[in-house]
Enzyme design. Structure first.
Site, PDB file in Angstrom:
ATOM      1  N   ARG A 153      -3.193  -0.697   5.324  1.00  0.00           N
ATOM      2  CA  ARG A 153      -3.789  -1.780   4.537  1.00  0.00           C
ATOM      3  C   ARG A 153      -2.870  -2.970   4.322  1.00  0.00           C
ATOM      4  NH1 ARG A 153      -5.452   1.854  -0.405  1.00  0.00           N
ATOM      5  NH2 ARG A 153      -3.459   2.747   0.221  1.00  0.00           N
ATOM      6  N   CYS A 212       0.863  -1.181   0.000  1.00  0.00           N
ATOM      7  CA  CYS A 212       0.000   0.000   0.000  1.00  0.00           C
ATOM      8  C   CYS A 212       0.900   1.231   0.000  1.00  0.00           C
ATOM      9  CB  CYS A 212      -0.975  -0.015   1.180  1.00  0.00           C
ATOM     10  SG  CYS A 212      -0.223   0.150   2.816  1.00  0.00           S
ATOM     11  N   ASP A 217      -8.178   3.824   1.378  1.00  0.00           N
ATOM     12  CA  ASP A 217      -7.135   4.055   2.376  1.00  0.00           C
ATOM     13  C   ASP A 217      -7.764   4.625   3.647  1.00  0.00           C
ATOM     14  OD1 ASP A 217      -4.923   4.765   3.879  1.00  0.00           O
ATOM     15  OD2 ASP A 217      -3.817   5.545   2.148  1.00  0.00           O
TER      16      ASP A 217
END
Length: 154
Positions: A16, A10, A125
């Site tokens: 994440r 990520c 996100d």
């Protein structure tokens, strides 16, 4: 038995991607398949290098009973492309950056995690959305689909 080496990626490697690494490791271990996969995570940026999992992401994993793996943010390198079988980004921007770091994707190893699901899409996100519940649910969906895909390749 050859392990499938998976690198989750990520932007900062604090939300994440480490969440996905923890979730997949837990799922694989519970299914008795932990020895079949090698799992790690990385960032496309340098902003968070050395930092631990972001506290709200850590709390969400703990809430869900997911064991937390030891983690410090690292950046993806060109060498990671050769080292891993799958490089799984959380969103389309990650994939663009991953291809730039890797110098392309000649072996077709770069995908979004949710590309394995029946509803391919980006994982938002939570650093920006603040919604760790939705991010967690998307990660679980992607990891389940990924494990099912790995089953088919056996």
């Amino acid at each position: 038995m050859k392990k499938t080496k998976i690198l989750f990626i990520c932007h900062g490697n604090i939300c994440r991607s480490p969440m996905a690494a923890c979730v997949l490791k837990d799922m694989a271990d519970k299914a008795g398949r932990g020895a079949e996969v090698e799992i790690s995570s990385a960032a496309t940026s340098r902003e968070e290098i050395g930092n631990p999992i972001y506290p709200p992401a850590r709390r969400k994993l703990q809430e869900e009973g997911i064991p937390i793996i030891s983690h410090r943010a690292v950046q993806m390198t060109r060498a990671d492309y050769d080292k891993y079988d799958l490089l799984l980004g959380a969103d389309s921007a990650n994939l663009r950056n991953m291809r730039a770091i890797a110098g392309g994707d000649p072996a077709g190893k770069i995908h979004r995690l949710l590309d394995f699901s029946s509803r391919p899409r980006d994982i938002a996100d939570p650093w920006y959305t603040g919604n760790f519940d939705v991010t967690f649910d998307d990660i679980v969906e992607g990891c389940r689909a990924l494990l099912a895909c790995l089953d088919k390749k056996k």
